[in-house]
Design a protein around this motif. Structure first.
Motif, short mmCIF file in Angstrom:
data_model
loop_
_atom_site.label_atom_id
_atom_site.label_comp_id
_atom_site.label_asym_id
_atom_site.label_seq_id
_atom_site.Cartn_x
_atom_site.Cartn_y
_atom_site.Cartn_z
N CYS A 170 0.83 -1.21 0.00
CA CYS A 170 0.00 0.00 0.00
C CYS A 170 0.86 1.26 0.00
O CYS A 170 0.57 2.22 -0.71
CB CYS A 170 -0.95 0.00 1.19
N HIS A 171 1.93 1.24 0.79
CA HIS A 171 2.80 2.41 0.87
C HIS A 171 3.41 2.73 -0.50
O HIS A 171 3.43 3.89 -0.93
CB HIS A 171 3.90 2.18 1.92
N VAL A 172 3.89 1.69 -1.18
CA VAL A 172 4.50 1.87 -2.50
C VAL A 172 3.46 2.43 -3.49
O VAL A 172 3.80 3.18 -4.39
CB VAL A 172 5.09 0.54 -3.00
N ARG A 173 2.21 2.09 -3.26
CA ARG A 173 1.14 2.56 -4.16
C ARG A 173 0.44 3.82 -3.61
O ARG A 173 -0.72 4.05 -3.87
CB ARG A 173 0.14 1.44 -4.40
N GLN A 174 1.18 4.58 -2.82
CA GLN A 174 0.77 5.92 -2.40
C GLN A 174 -0.34 5.98 -1.35
O GLN A 174 -1.19 6.87 -1.39
CB GLN A 174 0.36 6.76 -3.62
N SER A 175 -0.33 5.08 -0.38
CA SER A 175 -1.33 5.15 0.69
C SER A 175 -1.18 6.42 1.52
O SER A 175 -2.15 6.91 2.10
CB SER A 175 -1.27 3.91 1.59
N THR A 176 0.02 6.98 1.56
CA THR A 176 0.25 8.21 2.33
C THR A 176 -0.58 9.36 1.77
O THR A 176 -1.13 10.17 2.53
CB THR A 176 1.74 8.58 2.34
N ALA A 177 -0.71 9.44 0.45
CA ALA A 177 -1.52 10.49 -0.17
C ALA A 177 -3.00 10.32 0.20
O ALA A 177 -3.72 11.31 0.40
CB ALA A 177 -1.35 10.47 -1.68
N ILE A 178 -3.44 9.09 0.32
CA ILE A 178 -4.83 8.81 0.72
C ILE A 178 -5.04 9.23 2.17
O ILE A 178 -6.04 9.89 2.50
CB ILE A 178 -5.14 7.31 0.50
N LEU A 179 -4.10 8.87 3.02
CA LEU A 179 -4.18 9.27 4.43
C LEU A 179 -4.22 10.79 4.55
O LEU A 179 -5.06 11.34 5.28
CB LEU A 179 -2.98 8.70 5.20
N ASP A 180 -3.34 11.48 3.83
CA ASP A 180 -3.30 12.94 3.89
C ASP A 180 -4.62 13.54 3.41
O ASP A 180 -5.12 14.51 4.00
CB ASP A 180 -2.14 13.48 3.04
N GLU A 181 -5.19 12.98 2.36
CA GLU A 181 -6.47 13.49 1.82
C GLU A 181 -7.59 13.31 2.84
O GLU A 181 -8.36 14.25 3.09
CB GLU A 181 -6.81 12.75 0.52
N ILE A 182 -7.68 12.13 3.43
CA ILE A 182 -8.76 11.87 4.40
C ILE A 182 -8.59 12.75 5.63
O ILE A 182 -9.55 13.37 6.09
CB ILE A 182 -8.79 10.37 4.78
N ARG A 183 -7.37 12.82 6.15
CA ARG A 183 -7.14 13.66 7.33
C ARG A 183 -7.46 15.13 7.04
O ARG A 183 -8.09 15.80 7.83
CB ARG A 183 -5.70 13.52 7.83
N GLY A 184 -7.02 15.61 5.89
CA GLY A 184 -7.27 16.99 5.52
C GLY A 184 -8.75 17.27 5.34
O GLY A 184 -9.27 18.30 5.81
N PHE A 185 -9.45 16.36 4.70
CA PHE A 185 -10.89 16.52 4.44
C PHE A 185 -11.68 16.54 5.75
O PHE A 185 -12.62 17.30 5.90
CB PHE A 185 -11.36 15.41 3.51
#
Length: 167
Positions: free
Chosen positions: A84-99
């Protein structure tokens, strides 16, 4: 503790026959109802099961699935395992937290609707990146899909049930 809470606890304890060896199952049932383990309830079950508060608290803090902090109605877990990390899970986490306006230090929204957590692995590597909402897997996530999922949850009829339950 309110009488209704004591009644709920007594029903849970009775369903486990007040068995000390069922303390994990009892805690799981309490957490299903309250979405966390309130301290006063841990003290109550310790007394009823004839266990020390330290023993009960030790069990509650040993297992990662138990929470001593209130959680939201929707518990969102974002996988940060290798796939998941290699496939950009961090961007998903950032989006959800920001939203939602939450952080790692403050993972639950003010309205108690959402709690956002990261986990080491959800065991769905072939579907990466993934997140779960109340243990339902959402595969091939993107920041855009994550935002749409949160919006859908906010607008769902079930989202308003909690306010109605308290009246």
């Amino acid at each position: 503790m309110e009488a209704k809470d004591q009644k709920i606890l007594d029903e849970i304890l009775e369903s486990h026959s007040y068995d000390q060896t069922a303390v994990i199952g009892i805690m799981q049932d309490i957490q299903k109802v309250y979405r966390y383990l309130p301290e006063e309830m841990l003290c109550y079950i310790a007394k009823k099961l004839h266990l020390s508060e330290a023993k009960v608290y030790g069990v509650a803090t040993f297992y990662e699935n138990f929470s001593l902090e209130p959680k939201g109605k929707y518990i969102i877990k974002i996988c940060d395992g290798t796939a998941c990390h290699v496939r950009q899970s961090t961007a998903i986490l950032d989006e959800i937290r920001g939203f939602l306006g939450v952080t790692g230090a403050k993972p639950t929204t003010e309205d108690m609707m959402f709690t956002v957590e990261t986990v080491s692995c959800l065991g769905a590597c072939g579907l990466a990146p993934v997140c779960t909402v109340n243990d339902v897997v959402h595969p091939a996530m993107t920041p855009e899909k994550a935002r749409a999922l949160i919006q859908e949850l906010k607008e769902s009829p079930e989202a308003g049930e909690e306010a109605n339950d308290e009246n």
